[in-house]
Design a protein around this motif. Sequence first.
Motif, PDB file in Angstrom:
ATOM      1  N   TRP A   1       5.656   1.490  -5.606  1.00 41.64           N
ATOM      2  CA  TRP A   1       6.045   0.117  -5.301  1.00 41.64           C
ATOM      3  C   TRP A   1       6.015  -0.218  -3.820  1.00 41.64           C
ATOM      4  O   TRP A   1       5.363  -1.177  -3.396  1.00 41.64           O
ATOM      5  CB  TRP A   1       7.451  -0.169  -5.850  1.00 41.64           C
ATOM      6  CG  TRP A   1       7.882  -1.565  -5.548  1.00 41.64           C
ATOM      7  CD1 TRP A   1       8.659  -1.994  -4.503  1.00 41.64           C
ATOM      8  CD2 TRP A   1       7.493  -2.743  -6.247  1.00 41.64           C
ATOM      9  NE1 TRP A   1       8.789  -3.353  -4.531  1.00 41.64           N
ATOM     10  CE2 TRP A   1       8.080  -3.839  -5.593  1.00 41.64           C
ATOM     11  CE3 TRP A   1       6.712  -2.970  -7.375  1.00 41.64           C
ATOM     12  CZ2 TRP A   1       7.915  -5.144  -6.031  1.00 41.64           C
ATOM     13  CZ3 TRP A   1       6.543  -4.267  -7.812  1.00 41.64           C
ATOM     14  CH2 TRP A   1       7.148  -5.339  -7.142  1.00 41.64           C
ATOM     15  N   SER A   2       6.728   0.549  -3.002  1.00 40.75           N
ATOM     16  CA  SER A   2       6.947   0.155  -1.609  1.00 40.75           C
ATOM     17  C   SER A   2       5.658   0.080  -0.808  1.00 40.75           C
ATOM     18  O   SER A   2       5.407  -0.901  -0.087  1.00 40.75           O
ATOM     19  CB  SER A   2       7.920   1.122  -0.927  1.00 40.75           C
ATOM     20  OG  SER A   2       9.159   1.141  -1.582  1.00 40.75           O
ATOM     21  N   ILE A   3       4.823   1.105  -0.916  1.00 35.49           N
ATOM     22  CA  ILE A   3       3.587   1.131  -0.120  1.00 35.49           C
ATOM     23  C   ILE A   3       2.630   0.016  -0.539  1.00 35.49           C
ATOM     24  O   ILE A   3       2.086  -0.697   0.323  1.00 35.49           O
ATOM     25  CB  ILE A   3       2.928   2.526  -0.188  1.00 35.49           C
ATOM     26  CG1 ILE A   3       3.801   3.533   0.565  1.00 35.49           C
ATOM     27  CG2 ILE A   3       1.515   2.489   0.391  1.00 35.49           C
ATOM     28  CD1 ILE A   3       3.297   4.960   0.498  1.00 35.49           C
ATOM     29  N   PRO A   4       2.380  -0.205  -1.850  1.00 38.24           N
ATOM     30  CA  PRO A   4       1.534  -1.357  -2.209  1.00 38.24           C
ATOM     31  C   PRO A   4       2.088  -2.693  -1.715  1.00 38.24           C
ATOM     32  O   PRO A   4       1.325  -3.533  -1.209  1.00 38.24           O
ATOM     33  CB  PRO A   4       1.509  -1.296  -3.746  1.00 38.24           C
ATOM     34  CG  PRO A   4       1.716   0.133  -4.075  1.00 38.24           C
ATOM     35  CD  PRO A   4       2.676   0.632  -3.035  1.00 38.24           C
TER      36      PRO A   4
ATOM     37  N   ALA B   1       1.151  -6.691   4.867  1.00 42.62           N
ATOM     38  CA  ALA B   1       0.387  -6.546   6.109  1.00 42.62           C
ATOM     39  C   ALA B   1      -0.883  -7.391   6.073  1.00 42.62           C
ATOM     40  O   ALA B   1      -1.211  -8.086   7.042  1.00 42.62           O
ATOM     41  CB  ALA B   1       0.044  -5.077   6.342  1.00 42.62           C
ATOM     42  N   GLU B   2      -1.622  -7.351   4.957  1.00 42.07           N
ATOM     43  CA  GLU B   2      -2.871  -8.112   4.873  1.00 42.07           C
ATOM     44  C   GLU B   2      -2.615  -9.614   4.848  1.00 42.07           C
ATOM     45  O   GLU B   2      -3.211 -10.375   5.618  1.00 42.07           O
ATOM     46  CB  GLU B   2      -3.667  -7.699   3.642  1.00 42.07           C
ATOM     47  CG  GLU B   2      -4.945  -8.510   3.482  1.00 42.07           C
ATOM     48  CD  GLU B   2      -5.891  -7.954   2.437  1.00 42.07           C
ATOM     49  OE1 GLU B   2      -6.572  -8.760   1.767  1.00 42.07           O
ATOM     50  OE2 GLU B   2      -5.972  -6.715   2.295  1.00 42.07           O
ATOM     51  N   MET B   3      -1.729 -10.051   3.955  1.00 42.01           N
ATOM     52  CA  MET B   3      -1.495 -11.475   3.813  1.00 42.01           C
ATOM     53  C   MET B   3      -0.700 -12.049   4.984  1.00 42.01           C
ATOM     54  O   MET B   3      -0.902 -13.204   5.382  1.00 42.01           O
ATOM     55  CB  MET B   3      -0.767 -11.751   2.500  1.00 42.01           C
ATOM     56  CG  MET B   3      -1.514 -11.269   1.257  1.00 42.01           C
ATOM     57  SD  MET B   3      -3.094 -12.088   1.035  1.00 42.01           S
ATOM     58  CE  MET B   3      -2.545 -13.681   0.479  1.00 42.01           C
ATOM     59  N   GLY B   4       0.203 -11.245   5.534  1.00 44.25           N
ATOM     60  CA  GLY B   4       0.992 -11.722   6.674  1.00 44.25           C
ATOM     61  C   GLY B   4       0.164 -11.931   7.919  1.00 44.25           C
ATOM     62  O   GLY B   4       0.449 -12.823   8.725  1.00 44.25           O
TER      63      GLY B   4
ATOM     64  N   MET C   1      -4.550  -0.507  -7.508  1.00 45.77           N
ATOM     65  CA  MET C   1      -3.302  -0.223  -6.808  1.00 45.77           C
ATOM     66  C   MET C   1      -2.135  -1.030  -7.375  1.00 45.77           C
ATOM     67  O   MET C   1      -0.984  -0.573  -7.371  1.00 45.77           O
ATOM     68  CB  MET C   1      -3.472  -0.528  -5.311  1.00 45.77           C
ATOM     69  CG  MET C   1      -2.241  -0.306  -4.458  1.00 45.77           C
ATOM     70  SD  MET C   1      -2.490  -0.872  -2.750  1.00 45.77           S
ATOM     71  CE  MET C   1      -2.422  -2.669  -2.991  1.00 45.77           C
ATOM     72  N   LEU C   2      -2.421  -2.233  -7.892  1.00 48.18           N
ATOM     73  CA  LEU C   2      -1.367  -3.123  -8.381  1.00 48.18           C
ATOM     74  C   LEU C   2      -0.990  -2.889  -9.843  1.00 48.18           C
ATOM     75  O   LEU C   2      -0.006  -3.469 -10.311  1.00 48.18           O
ATOM     76  CB  LEU C   2      -1.801  -4.579  -8.196  1.00 48.18           C
ATOM     77  CG  LEU C   2      -1.903  -5.072  -6.751  1.00 48.18           C
ATOM     78  CD1 LEU C   2      -2.295  -6.539  -6.725  1.00 48.18           C
ATOM     79  CD2 LEU C   2      -0.592  -4.866  -6.015  1.00 48.18           C
ATOM     80  N   ILE C   3      -1.722  -2.047 -10.541  1.00 42.84           N
ATOM     81  CA  ILE C   3      -1.395  -1.807 -11.955  1.00 42.84           C
ATOM     82  C   ILE C   3      -0.027  -1.118 -12.113  1.00 42.84           C
ATOM     83  O   ILE C   3       0.817  -1.593 -12.888  1.00 42.84           O
ATOM     84  CB  ILE C   3      -2.510  -0.998 -12.645  1.00 42.84           C
ATOM     85  CG1 ILE C   3      -3.781  -1.852 -12.747  1.00 42.84           C
ATOM     86  CG2 ILE C   3      -2.063  -0.538 -14.036  1.00 42.84           C
ATOM     87  CD1 ILE C   3      -4.972  -1.104 -13.323  1.00 42.84           C
ATOM     88  N   PRO C   4       0.251  -0.019 -11.398  1.00 42.13           N
ATOM     89  CA  PRO C   4       1.577   0.617 -11.552  1.00 42.13           C
ATOM     90  C   PRO C   4       2.742  -0.303 -11.190  1.00 42.13           C
ATOM     91  O   PRO C   4       3.706  -0.388 -11.963  1.00 42.13           O
ATOM     92  CB  PRO C   4       1.491   1.837 -10.624  1.00 42.13           C
ATOM     93  CG  PRO C   4       0.044   2.146 -10.533  1.00 42.13           C
ATOM     94  CD  PRO C   4      -0.639   0.818 -10.548  1.00 42.13           C
ATOM     95  N   PRO C   5       2.708  -1.021 -10.039  1.00 42.85           N
ATOM     96  CA  PRO C   5       3.844  -1.908  -9.765  1.00 42.85           C
ATOM     97  C   PRO C   5       3.992  -3.050 -10.768  1.00 42.85           C
ATOM     98  O   PRO C   5       5.106  -3.486 -11.045  1.00 42.85           O
ATOM     99  CB  PRO C   5       3.558  -2.438  -8.353  1.00 42.85           C
ATOM    100  CG  PRO C   5       2.139  -2.152  -8.076  1.00 42.85           C
ATOM    101  CD  PRO C   5       1.791  -0.954  -8.886  1.00 42.85           C
ATOM    102  N   THR C   6       2.869  -3.513 -11.321  1.00 44.94           N
ATOM    103  CA  THR C   6       2.963  -4.578 -12.337  1.00 44.94           C
ATOM    104  C   THR C   6       3.646  -4.048 -13.594  1.00 44.94           C
ATOM    105  O   THR C   6       4.507  -4.724 -14.179  1.00 44.94           O
ATOM    106  CB  THR C   6       1.568  -5.113 -12.679  1.00 44.94           C
ATOM    107  OG1 THR C   6       0.950  -5.628 -11.490  1.00 44.94           O
ATOM    108  CG2 THR C   6       1.652  -6.226 -13.709  1.00 44.94           C
TER     109      THR C   6
END
Length: 482
Positions: free
Chosen positions: A75-78, A84-87, A408-413
């Motif tokens: 969760w945290s790293i993704p 970082a990218e969007m900001g 990368m977003l599959i596990p946090p989802t």
Amino acid sequence: MGESGTGNFRCIGETQTSPVSSQSRSGNIPKISIIPLVFLIFYEVSGGPFGIEDSVKAAGPLLALIGFLVFPLIWSIPEALITAEMGTMFPENGGYVVWVASALGPYWGFQQGWMKWLSGVIDNALYPVMLLDYLVPAVPALAGGFPRVLSVLVLTFCLTYMNYRGMTIVGSVAVLLGTLSIVPFIIMGFVSIPKISPSRWFVSDLHNVNWNLYLNTLFWNLNYWDSISTLAGEVDNPRKTLPKALFFAVILVVLGYFFPLLIGTGAVPLNRNDWTDGYFSEIAKMIGGAWLMWWIQGAAALSNMGMFVAEMSSDSFQLLGMAERGMLPEFFGKRSRYGTPLVGILFSASGVVLLSWLSFQEIIAAENFLYCFGMILEFIAFIKLRIQKPTVSRPYKIPVGTFGSILMLIPPTLLILVVMSLATLKIMGISFIAMILGLMLQPCLMYVKKHHWLRFAVNPDLPPDPVSSETSADNETLIIPP
């Protein structure tokens, strides 16, 4: 009203509007440098190990330790990488509200702002509660009744005043409080060495795990990385500073949880029922005596102060950013003489006072549920911009490609879906009512705007929407660490 297109959110009903004050970009207000920014992120996310005790109560030492090592990877790293990218792509106050509005339109941008602001205010209501819980062993009168109510009000007023005085003060306070909160656990680690029994770390009972409490505790202690994005307009050179600060903050947060958990579970005999909010001070007493207990209690108080001021800064600047984009009435963009969002601070403080009656576990569950909905919108916006606008300038870009980002977003989802499914009916009901209010509030505000009952304005000094302008200059990828 221009809501159907992507990237046109600056022009929603802009007829007969006037500029929001551009004081924030006048150069007279000092910007946040990298060290204060690291500690602000630290306090947005963590603030130290205070509040992780319930993970041991819910699942035992082994699963608690594994959770605080594995959960950051899932969760945290993704979340930090997306921030970082969007900001850096949208380096202005408003943060994730601007990301979602640019990708999905202003209606969903407003819903993102509503759910994230409400989640943040609920989160902030927790810190006076936690602070008082740590002080109860020393001052039993704070356990309930009038003394506790009065203490919550006094704490909220004092910490709100810090936010009012300016971001440089908030940043400096975060550095000072962060240092003072970390040091006693380093001392406790050295004192505990003769008492540590490594076999205690491997105690587990998979048949006696409170998965709801366990996952909510992990999720609450390791989320909110995106909150710092709402302060991007106050950061010195955010396109470079923000990714670096997020990198160092991830390391600080993970160590700040795992090291004290190793000490606490390894140095004292296990009684899972004792592991609840405030237990680290009791562990300190068993390890080093009353002097260490008092030090940990003081560190807990300072930590909760730091988390409060950091969260309130994020919440109030989010409202200011929404006002600058014309999503909220102009008075939300009003700044104090210190450059802080005066109305946003007052609204956020009022929400904290109103919600402080909830219990510790109810606050965590309610904010997590709303936060999950906001994160789903962020993930959708991130992927949509990656696919539809691949050439838009991204000063920092996650170096795994679009397909790798989706993977990368599959596990946090999946984690989001699990956390939401474990919520109680009471929490689901409260959260759905809150979301329905947001769905109705945005059309009502647009109706008010159309009839000019309140003034809505757009700040002419805002940077252009990179998605609308389709600029691809300086589209280089920075890799953290620096």
